[in-house]
Design an enzyme around this catalytic site. Structure first.
Site, PDB file in Angstrom:
ATOM      1  N   TYR A  33       0.839  -1.197   0.000  1.00 54.09           N
ATOM      2  CA  TYR A  33       0.000   0.000   0.000  1.00 54.09           C
ATOM      3  C   TYR A  33       0.873   1.245   0.000  1.00 54.09           C
ATOM      4  O   TYR A  33       2.083   1.179   0.213  1.00 54.09           O
ATOM      5  CB  TYR A  33      -0.960  -0.001   1.190  1.00 54.09           C
ATOM      6  CG  TYR A  33      -0.337   0.249   2.546  1.00 54.09           C
ATOM      7  CD1 TYR A  33       0.463  -0.698   3.159  1.00 54.09           C
ATOM      8  CD2 TYR A  33      -0.539   1.458   3.211  1.00 54.09           C
ATOM      9  CE1 TYR A  33       1.031  -0.456   4.402  1.00 54.09           C
ATOM     10  CE2 TYR A  33       0.021   1.708   4.461  1.00 54.09           C
ATOM     11  CZ  TYR A  33       0.812   0.743   5.046  1.00 54.09           C
ATOM     12  OH  TYR A  33       1.376   0.977   6.265  1.00 54.09           O
ATOM     13  N   ARG A  52       8.479   4.228  -4.160  1.00 51.68           N
ATOM     14  CA  ARG A  52       8.440   3.181  -3.128  1.00 51.68           C
ATOM     15  C   ARG A  52       7.390   2.130  -3.461  1.00 51.68           C
ATOM     16  O   ARG A  52       7.603   0.937  -3.228  1.00 51.68           O
ATOM     17  CB  ARG A  52       8.173   3.798  -1.757  1.00 51.68           C
ATOM     18  CG  ARG A  52       8.354   2.781  -0.638  1.00 51.68           C
ATOM     19  CD  ARG A  52       8.239   3.418   0.727  1.00 51.68           C
ATOM     20  NE  ARG A  52       6.941   4.005   0.927  1.00 51.68           N
ATOM     21  CZ  ARG A  52       6.638   4.815   1.940  1.00 51.68           C
ATOM     22  NH1 ARG A  52       7.546   5.131   2.835  1.00 51.68           N
ATOM     23  NH2 ARG A  52       5.427   5.304   2.063  1.00 51.68           N
ATOM     24  N   ARG A 100      -7.710 -20.364  -2.560  1.00 50.15           N
ATOM     25  CA  ARG A 100      -6.749 -20.220  -1.458  1.00 50.15           C
ATOM     26  C   ARG A 100      -5.644 -21.271  -1.511  1.00 50.15           C
ATOM     27  O   ARG A 100      -5.913 -22.471  -1.454  1.00 50.15           O
ATOM     28  CB  ARG A 100      -7.473 -20.287  -0.103  1.00 50.15           C
ATOM     29  CG  ARG A 100      -6.562 -19.910   1.061  1.00 50.15           C
ATOM     30  CD  ARG A 100      -7.299 -19.840   2.385  1.00 50.15           C
ATOM     31  NE  ARG A 100      -6.401 -19.379   3.443  1.00 50.15           N
ATOM     32  CZ  ARG A 100      -5.494 -20.155   4.053  1.00 50.15           C
ATOM     33  NH1 ARG A 100      -5.409 -21.429   3.735  1.00 50.15           N
ATOM     34  NH2 ARG A 100      -4.693 -19.660   4.968  1.00 50.15           N
ATOM     35  N   HIS A 102      -1.221 -21.021  -0.433  1.00 49.58           N
ATOM     36  CA  HIS A 102      -0.200 -20.044  -0.024  1.00 49.58           C
ATOM     37  C   HIS A 102       0.712 -19.596  -1.169  1.00 49.58           C
ATOM     38  O   HIS A 102       1.019 -18.420  -1.295  1.00 49.58           O
ATOM     39  CB  HIS A 102       0.671 -20.620   1.103  1.00 49.58           C
ATOM     40  CG  HIS A 102      -0.035 -20.710   2.419  1.00 49.58           C
ATOM     41  ND1 HIS A 102      -1.135 -21.512   2.620  1.00 49.58           N
ATOM     42  CD2 HIS A 102       0.195 -20.103   3.596  1.00 49.58           C
ATOM     43  CE1 HIS A 102      -1.535 -21.389   3.872  1.00 49.58           C
ATOM     44  NE2 HIS A 102      -0.753 -20.535   4.491  1.00 49.58           N
ATOM     45  N   GLU A 182      11.588   2.007  14.683  1.00 47.11           N
ATOM     46  CA  GLU A 182      10.678   3.040  14.164  1.00 47.11           C
ATOM     47  C   GLU A 182       9.349   2.900  14.879  1.00 47.11           C
ATOM     48  O   GLU A 182       9.176   2.039  15.750  1.00 47.11           O
ATOM     49  CB  GLU A 182      10.502   2.896  12.647  1.00 47.11           C
ATOM     50  CG  GLU A 182       9.861   1.583  12.245  1.00 47.11           C
ATOM     51  CD  GLU A 182       9.634   1.428  10.746  1.00 47.11           C
ATOM     52  OE1 GLU A 182       9.509   2.432  10.038  1.00 47.11           O
ATOM     53  OE2 GLU A 182       9.574   0.263  10.309  1.00 47.11           O
ATOM     54  N   LEU A 207      10.964   1.112   7.434  1.00 37.64           N
ATOM     55  CA  LEU A 207      10.461   1.636   6.172  1.00 37.64           C
ATOM     56  C   LEU A 207      11.213   2.924   5.837  1.00 37.64           C
ATOM     57  O   LEU A 207      11.438   3.751   6.726  1.00 37.64           O
ATOM     58  CB  LEU A 207       8.964   1.942   6.322  1.00 37.64           C
ATOM     59  CG  LEU A 207       8.242   2.278   5.027  1.00 37.64           C
ATOM     60  CD1 LEU A 207       8.083   1.040   4.155  1.00 37.64           C
ATOM     61  CD2 LEU A 207       6.872   2.873   5.313  1.00 37.64           C
TER      62      LEU A 207
HETATM   63  N1  PLP Z   1       7.286   3.522   9.219  1.00 32.36           N
HETATM   64  C1  PLP Z   1       6.135   2.815   9.159  1.00 32.36           C
HETATM   65  C2  PLP Z   1       6.081   1.463   9.784  1.00 32.36           C
HETATM   66  C3  PLP Z   1       5.005   3.346   8.512  1.00 32.36           C
HETATM   67  O1  PLP Z   1       3.868   2.636   8.436  1.00 32.36           O
HETATM   68  C4  PLP Z   1       5.092   4.650   7.951  1.00 32.36           C
HETATM   69  C5  PLP Z   1       3.933   5.251   7.276  1.00 32.36           C
HETATM   70  O2  PLP Z   1       2.882   4.706   7.177  1.00 32.36           O
HETATM   71  C6  PLP Z   1       6.295   5.340   8.042  1.00 32.36           C
HETATM   72  C7  PLP Z   1       7.384   4.749   8.673  1.00 32.36           C
HETATM   73  C8  PLP Z   1       6.454   6.712   7.453  1.00 32.36           C
HETATM   74  O3  PLP Z   1       6.462   6.648   6.048  1.00 32.36           O
HETATM   75  P1  PLP Z   1       5.985   7.860   5.149  1.00 32.36           P
HETATM   76  O4  PLP Z   1       6.724   9.058   5.634  1.00 32.36           O
HETATM   77  O5  PLP Z   1       6.386   7.476   3.776  1.00 32.36           O
HETATM   78  O6  PLP Z   1       4.507   7.975   5.334  1.00 32.36           O
END
Ligand code: PLP
Length: 287
Positions: A33, A52, A100, A102, A182, A207
């Protein structure tokens, strides 16, 4: 006003929009997403989110449902139909609908594409930012590919709920070395006593936040120093300021970490200024 969702080529009333019960996103979390912040009808950090998305799809070997140009048209159409000037745009691509099993379905299985948009209230967001949020600390329990923006978000869901139950706005995961990775839906930052900004460098365990990347440019323009080095919860508690970044929260000051105040327990001046500067920058560059 009734909301409209895009589902696999059609615009449907939001309240009745749906995908098949054997969609692999629904059964396996087998999808990715993206979320864009919308300012004045434009996609903030458009390029970073597209890049991304393409990377996440590639990593999971899910076919892109359409090219970037066509997708941009559809995204704007969803904004238009929902009359969104300021808000959030959500896009999800899954490996599609199949019996279904996997392992991957037949190669000709079409990916599913769903897009929704909703308006937000910028004034209310500024009120929240002026108060800041509390953060709780939880052990990291996610998989090793957090660099992929997958819809498989169960640890993040549980972490966010744990935060909510403690009256906090975000949870920070802490790895086996005792370092913050994070947030459940954001990147984590602190500001040291000498004014240096600190955030973890990007590897496969977090991320690569698009807001984080844009803020790096804002920070460079301001001549501030950034040290891409992880920190412990204790360092965050002892920091002058702390904040999170993400498309949903933009730059949001953190006022406490696990019940201990950061700084004087109020949103810090640097985080507050960076929020305003990020919003100005994102508004100028919208697509
Ligand atoms: N880390 C995680 C786990 C996230 O879900 C998000 C955003 O949804 C971010 C960091 C921040 O990413 P962005 O600045 O691209 O929204």
């Amino acid at each position: 006003m009734s909301r409209v969702a895009y589902v696999n080529g059609t615009y449907q009333p939001h309240a009745r929009a749906g995908v098949h019960i054997e969609d692999r996103g629904y059964q396996f979390g087998d999808g990715v997403y993206e979320v864009w912040a919308i300012f004045g009808g434009k996609l903030a950090d458009a390029e970073g989110h597209f890049a991304r998305l393409e990377r996440s799809l590639n990593e999971l070997r899910i076919e892109a449902p359409m090219g970037r140009a066509a997708l941009t048209v559809v995204l704007h159409e969803v904004l238009r139909r929902n009359h969104v000037r300021d808000g959030l745009l959500y896009l999800q691509v899954t490996r599609g609908v199949a019996r279904r099993d996997h392992a991957f379905p037949a190669a000709n299985t079409a990916p599913s594409l769903v897009i929704t948009a909703r308006a937000t209230d910028p004034a209310a967001a500024e009120v929240r930012a002026a108060k800041g949020i509390a953060v709780v600390i939880l052990p990291e329990n996610r998989w090793g590919r957090c660099d992929i923006k997958s819809v498989n978000l169960l640890p993040n869901v549980l972490a966010k709920q744990a935060a909510r139950e403690k009256g906090a706005g975000e949870a920070w995961f802490v790895d086996a070395d005792g370092l913050v990775t994070e947030g459940a839906s954001s990147n984590a930052w602190i500001i040291d006593a000498d004014g240096t900004l600190r955030t973890r460098s990007v590897t496969s365990n977090i991320l690569r936040g698009v807001t984080r990347s844009t803020l790096m440019r804002v920070i460079a323009d301001k001549g501030l120093r950034v040290d891409e080095r992880p920190f412990t919860p204790a360092e965050a508690q002892a920091a002058h300021e702390a904040f999170i970044t993400g498309a949903g929260t933009l730059v949001m000051p953190v006022i406490s970490v696990d019940g201990r105040s950061v700084g004087d327990g109020k949103p810090g001046p640097v985080a507050t200024e960076l929020r305003a500067a990020y919003i100005r920058y994102a508004k100028k560059g919208g697509a």
